[in-house]
Design a protein around this motif. Sequence first.
Motif, PDB file in Angstrom:
ATOM      1  N   THR A   1      -6.073   7.906   1.072  1.00 32.47           N
ATOM      2  CA  THR A   1      -5.077   7.939   1.282  1.00 32.47           C
ATOM      3  C   THR A   1      -4.545   8.318   2.580  1.00 32.47           C
ATOM      4  OG1 THR A   1      -5.228   7.594  -1.003  1.00 32.47           O
ATOM      5  CG2 THR A   1      -2.627   8.718  -0.059  1.00 32.47           C
TER       6      THR A   1
ATOM      7  N   GLY B   1     -10.290   5.796  -2.990  1.00 35.45           N
ATOM      8  CA  GLY B   1      -9.921   5.682  -1.309  1.00 35.45           C
ATOM      9  C   GLY B   1      -9.620   6.845  -0.334  1.00 35.45           C
TER      10      GLY B   1
ATOM     11  N   HIS C   1       0.549  -1.208  -0.066  1.00 29.03           N
ATOM     12  CA  HIS C   1       0.352  -0.119  -0.130  1.00 29.03           C
ATOM     13  C   HIS C   1       0.737   1.201  -0.520  1.00 29.03           C
ATOM     14  CE1 HIS C   1      -3.496  -2.299   0.823  1.00 29.03           C
ATOM     15  NE2 HIS C   1      -3.041  -2.887   1.637  1.00 29.03           N
TER      16      HIS C   1
ATOM     17  N   GLN D   1      -6.538   2.695   1.772  1.00 32.19           N
ATOM     18  CA  GLN D   1      -6.118   2.592   1.584  1.00 32.19           C
ATOM     19  C   GLN D   1      -4.583   2.546   0.546  1.00 32.19           C
ATOM     20  OE1 GLN D   1      -8.961   3.754   0.568  1.00 32.19           O
ATOM     21  NE2 GLN D   1     -10.033   2.083   2.325  1.00 32.19           N
ATOM     22  N   ARG D   2      -4.231   3.798   0.905  1.00 37.48           N
ATOM     23  CA  ARG D   2      -2.270   4.205   0.107  1.00 37.48           C
ATOM     24  C   ARG D   2      -2.627   4.898   1.020  1.00 37.48           C
ATOM     25  NH1 ARG D   2      -2.846   3.643  -5.934  1.00 37.48           N
ATOM     26  NH2 ARG D   2      -0.691   5.554  -5.517  1.00 37.48           N
TER      27      ARG D   2
ATOM     28  N   ASP E   1      -7.743  -3.513   3.719  1.00 36.14           N
ATOM     29  CA  ASP E   1      -6.765  -1.551   3.426  1.00 36.14           C
ATOM     30  C   ASP E   1      -5.549  -2.236   4.718  1.00 36.14           C
ATOM     31  OD1 ASP E   1      -8.920  -1.524   1.814  1.00 36.14           O
ATOM     32  OD2 ASP E   1     -10.434  -0.853   3.159  1.00 36.14           O
TER      33      ASP E   1
ATOM     34  N   LYS F   1      -8.383   4.661   8.380  1.00 42.77           N
ATOM     35  CA  LYS F   1      -8.532   3.079   7.506  1.00 42.77           C
ATOM     36  C   LYS F   1      -8.622   4.036   6.084  1.00 42.77           C
ATOM     37  CE  LYS F   1     -11.851  -0.124   6.232  1.00 42.77           C
ATOM     38  NZ  LYS F   1     -13.274  -0.246   6.078  1.00 42.77           N
TER      39      LYS F   1
ATOM     40  N   THR G   1     -10.088  -6.908   5.461  1.00 40.23           N
ATOM     41  CA  THR G   1     -10.928  -6.306   3.901  1.00 40.23           C
ATOM     42  C   THR G   1      -9.776  -5.642   2.777  1.00 40.23           C
ATOM     43  OG1 THR G   1     -10.466  -3.945   5.024  1.00 40.23           O
ATOM     44  CG2 THR G   1     -12.776  -5.033   4.868  1.00 40.23           C
TER      45      THR G   1
END
Length: 327
Positions: A158, A156, A139, A241-242, A223, A239, A221
């Motif tokens: 970041t 999402g 990620h 994604q990146r 993430d 939470k 998930t």
Amino acid sequence: MMQTPGVLIVGAGPAGLSCALWLKKLGLAPIILDRAALAGGLMNRNTLPNDWVLGQVGETGPSLAARFVRHVASLQVPISLGIDGLSMVRGDLGFQAQWQERGESRRLACAAVVLATGTRVRGAESLSGVPGLEEISPHVRYGPTAFDDIPEAARGLTLIVGGGDNAAENAHMLLAAGGEVVVVARSEFRAQTAMMARIVANPRARCVSKGRILALRPLPTGDFAATLFSEACPSLVVKAQRLHVLTGYEPNSDFSTGFDVDTWRALRRDEQAYLCTDAAGRCGVPGVYAAGDVCNPVFPSVVSAMAHGAMVAKAIERDLRLASSQS
Ligand SMILES: Cc1cc2nc3c(=O)[nH]c(=O)nc-3n(C[C@H](O)[C@H](O)[C@H](O)COP(=O)(O)OP(=O)(O)OC[C@H]3O[C@@H](n4cnc5c(N)ncnc54)[C@H](O)[C@@H]3O)c2cc1C
């Protein structure tokens, strides 16, 4: 017959290229070496238009780099790329340089050396000791790679680490593409005020100053969760994604294996390892000069590197002329 003094330039970024142009026009014989396979330095990493160069509207970093290289090459200045094992030993008339190029050993006697080696991205070391960094590595994007696929990232949230212009620009682009961001800076934000104001005003952004990441953890998930600490909010779990790490650059100034021991010891560096020079780029060792970002922590940019390269060329020409008139 007097031979034209050779000047070795280490680094084919805007500082080195500009220095070479000026040296050549001042009647000296520059040669540029770079360990990268492509000339142009960090300009090759800036795929966006660089509208900070007067008269060059809409040009991206790589297109500017190609223009600069074409100009220098048109003056028959040799540019050797992909070099390795450079050593520079002080001799009677300056330096004896040696390096490997395409498997062959090359040598050159030169009157002066210009260190125009720029900077490199600070990577994982800026988050050293944070538990879970390794586990969430797919990620994570460092430096310029954080700008590579903005539309994908903007699907999402970041988490951005960094408080300077790069971090703010990245947040701004993600927000413009519809994404959500949390930006964490170790101290106060140092980015341009206007850009920061736009980010802070965006409801999809949260800015955390004087903060740090305490822990990272992959989630089922796909993430990951980041636990943040700041004075204002001692335990915040995000939470995301990146994770974009934009914690700046450090100088390519370690010439401990490049120079003879005495020269290396005499080179002055500041506490962040940037080379220290006088106003004309002299490094405190006769015949050694520095230009561009490697000695400019305050205002690193294409134009400052070009201008500095030109100033250093002028100083070298003056110093060599003075030395020959005294001999
Ligand atoms: C993503 C990104 C976007 C940017 N956007 C902008 C912008 O919009 N406007 C702007 O003005 N600036 C921008 N910059 C900054 C700009 O690119 C730099 O300030 C500039 O390139 C510095 O020039 P330099 O010649 O000092 O060093 P560099 O461009 O870093 O060149 C140094 C060269 O030295 C070589 N080198 C290093 N060590 C050695 C060694 N030991 N032996 C041989 N070769 C070596 C490197 O391979 C490199 O080619 C951006 C930078 C990045 C990364």
